[in-house]
Design an enzyme around this catalytic site. Structure first.
Site, short mmCIF file in Angstrom:
data_model
loop_
_atom_site.label_atom_id
_atom_site.label_comp_id
_atom_site.label_asym_id
_atom_site.label_seq_id
_atom_site.Cartn_x
_atom_site.Cartn_y
_atom_site.Cartn_z
CD GLU A 53 -1.76 -2.37 1.59
OE1 GLU A 53 -0.57 -2.60 1.92
OE2 GLU A 53 -2.65 -3.23 1.64
CG PHE A 115 -9.74 -10.10 11.16
CD1 PHE A 115 -8.48 -10.52 11.59
CD2 PHE A 115 -9.99 -10.06 9.79
CE1 PHE A 115 -7.49 -10.89 10.69
CE2 PHE A 115 -9.00 -10.44 8.88
CZ PHE A 115 -7.75 -10.85 9.33
CD GLN A 116 -7.36 -7.62 7.73
OE1 GLN A 116 -8.28 -7.39 6.97
NE2 GLN A 116 -6.19 -8.08 7.31
CE LYS A 165 -16.95 -7.40 3.80
NZ LYS A 165 -16.15 -8.57 4.10
CG MET A 488 21.89 12.82 3.59
SD MET A 488 23.05 13.95 2.81
CE MET A 488 22.01 14.71 1.56
#
Ligand SMILES: Cc1ncc(C[n+]2csc(CCOP(=O)(O)OP(=O)(O)O)c2C)c(N)n1
Length: 577
Positions: A53, A115-116, A165, A488
């Site tokens: 993502e 969940f999630q 959902k 760097m």
């Protein structure tokens, strides 16, 4: 009922109404109804399946930064959403219009550690311009419309829309009669006339005026207006890292980039100037160094669409809240009489001559680029060859990652056009370049898109090379400036920590073979004499190409303003030839 739609279908149609062409994302449980609906609209909504993502978010940023349109990325709830946090923060810092769509667990189990489940609106509160938790199907169409409006207007930025959902699965007859109602959100596009007049008075009387051009100039489409104001007044122009390309570097009045790795003569000019007109830049600490010592002799005029930026970092004599293009137009209208303008022009050209004399005495790109030929490969050899090549070909974009290679690209290449230099400036996100280049390549199919990376950042998101392959994007070329260090950070350790290279020596796989594993062409370059040929080959190859430039390991970016110091206190080092 005939015209009923699911929330997910309404979401698709709302996106089509916003003229979304492409979305970058990864499906999962909570967002699945949206993917199910997307299938039906696949001819109108292109979905790019990314490998992470974070890659989806940066790709959407690349799309947005190269076009000015809103980029769209998608993640599921929980880890899908949290993986979007870095690109959202990146977009916030660099004022990139972005809409992030996330699925959320069903409203019935919200707040129950389902969940999630993650409170993504809570997490992203400080790094979005606005965000929504949508729990009812009735609110989807409105939230999408408002999100796109907020992302793209005023100071652009990221907006997150988190939809449960059950809202995506519910059904209703959509209502497209949407009237936005945002009483507290009224960006001010037109600067105050009195302040604009005052700004022009200061500029007209100045002996050593400077214009600083930032990202706002490009975003407002004010390139032509900046040109006109600069040429009619004769005032020298500095372009910040994100202002690069807003005023061409081959213009005689463009003196270069200021700040931590800005050129000596540019930083000295800022410290000497008596009027500084900053248009669309936010006085980032990488530009100002120690802010209290920045431009000590200057009356500062700050033009910004975001009122909260004005006076935040630097004391401002004339604040102007407005869109860069409108304000520049108004400034042009207020130009003084012919005689006064001629006088200003005369003083500005003496001043410019003085700056050019400083430039001749101090390091500048030619000192890096005109070096005797040797076989050991220096980063600068790559930039010199790439610049020659790209200047000759024209149609290109360059996306840089974060580190030394990013600063060398900003310093050494010739930036001539807006939106051709795309980088993560505010957040400084390693891993930005490869996925962002993918978004740029999709938005600009006729341009060749070069991603310039360090070997560290490249290893953070190179899995998007597979997405690039799957999408058949032939116009992406990656140049890895491979020094075997987190360069760097190593430079800071060399200069300020007695060469204690703690956590910076870095190995990698054979990048040529890695590229080949992804189905790309891979090239390794170890000698100066092979640089040009490799770039030619990459360009002539009808497909994505990676070049692994194995450069000298311990080369520094000069000049450098140490952290917390004034920009007048640069370490100039010596170009290593
Ligand atoms: C995600 C992230 N982690 C850590 C850093 C801190 N950081 C800034 S530059 C840098 C080194 C980059 O090394 P490399 O990608 O090899 O590029 P180089 O400097 O060698 O050109 C690091 C670790 C960062 N900017 N972003």
């Amino acid at each position: 009922m005939p015209n009923q739609r699911t929330g997910a279908q309404i979401l698709c149609e709302a996106l089509i109404r916003e003229n979304v062409e492409v979305m970058f994302g990864i499906p999962g449980g909570a967002i699945m109804p949206f993917y199910y609906a997307m299938w039906e609209y696949r001819d109108q909504l292109r979905h790019v399946l990314c490998r992470h993502e974070q890659g989806a978010g940066h790709a959407a940023e690349g799309y947005a930064r190269s076009t000015g349109k809103v980029g769209v990325c998608i993640g599921t709830s929980g880890p899908g959403a949290t993986n979007l946090v870095t690109p959202i923060a990146d977009a916030m810092m660099d004022s990139t219009p972005l809409v992030a769509l996330t699925g959320q667990v069903s409203s019935l189990v919200l707040g129950k550690d389902a969940f999630q489940e993650t409170d993504i609106t809570g997490i992203t509160m400080p790094i979005t311009k606005h965000n929504y938790l949508v729990k009812r199907i009735e609110d989807i169409a409105y939230a999408v419309k408002e999100a796109f409006h907020i992302a793209a207007t005023g100071r652009p930025g990221p907006v997150l829309v988190d939809i449960t959902k059950d809202a995506l699965q519910a059904k209703m007859v959509p209502n497209w009669e949407i009237k936005l109602n945002l009483p507290g959100y009224k960006p001010n596009y037109n600067g105050n006339r009195k302040q604009i007049r005052e700004a022009m008075r200061l500029l007209t009387e100045a002996k050593k005026p400077l214009i600083m051009s930032g990202n706002g100039v490009t975003m407002a489409g004010a390139i032509g207006e900046l040109h006109e104001l600069a040429e009619r007044t004769g005032v020298p122009v500095v372009t910040t890292l994100h202002g690069i390309g807003s005023f061409p570097e081959n213009h005689p009045q463009n003196i270069g980039m200021p700040g931590m790795h800005g050129w000596v003569h540019v930083n000295r000019a800022i410290q000497e100037c008596d009027v500084l007109l900053n248009i669309g830049g936010r006085f980032d600490d990488r530009v100002t160094g120690k802010a209290s010592t920045f431009a000590p002799h200057a009356k500062v005029i700050h033009v910004d669409i975001d009122p909260s930026e004005i006076g935040k970092n630097v004391k401002v004599a004339v604040p102007i809240v407005g869109d860069a293009r409108n304000v520049l137009r108004a400034l042009i209208e207020e130009l003084p009489s012919r005689e006064a303008l001629a006088e200003l022009h005369g003083r500005a050209s003496d001043w410019l001559e003085h700056i050019r004399e400083m430039q001749d005495k101090h390091q500048h790109k030619q000192q890096y680029l005109n070096r005797p030929d040797t076989t050991n490969l220096m980063p600068h050899d790559v930039y010199a060859a790439l610049t020659r090549f790209l200047n000759a070909r024209g149609q290109y974009r360059v996306v840089t990652d974060v580190g030394q290679h990013q600063m060398w690209a900003a310093q050494l290449m010739d930036w001539l056009k807006p939106r051709t230099h795309i980088t993560s400036g505010g957040a400084g996100t390693m891993g930005f370049a490869v996925p962002a280049a993918m978004g740029v390549a999709i938005a600009n199919p006729t341009d060749t898109v070069w991603a310039i990376c360090g070997d560290g950042g490249f290893q953070m998101t190179n899995q998007e090379m597979q997405t690039i392959m799957q999408e058949g994007l032939k116009n992406v070329k990656v140049a890895v400036i491979n020094n075997g260090y987190l360069g760097m950070v190593r430079q800071w350790q060399e200069l300020f920590e007695g060469k204690r290279y703690s956590g910076t020596p870095l190995s990698g796989p054979n990048f040529r073979l890695l590229a080949e594993a992804y189905g790309w062409k891979g090239i390794t370059v170890e000698r100066v004499t092979d640089v040009e040929g490799a770039i030619e080959t990459a360009n002539a190859t009808d497909g994505p190409v990676l070049i692994d430039f194995r450069v000298e390991r311990e080369v520094n970016v000069w000049p450098m303003v140490p952290q917390g110091k004034s920009i007048g206190e640069m370490i100039t080092g010596t170009p290593q030839a």
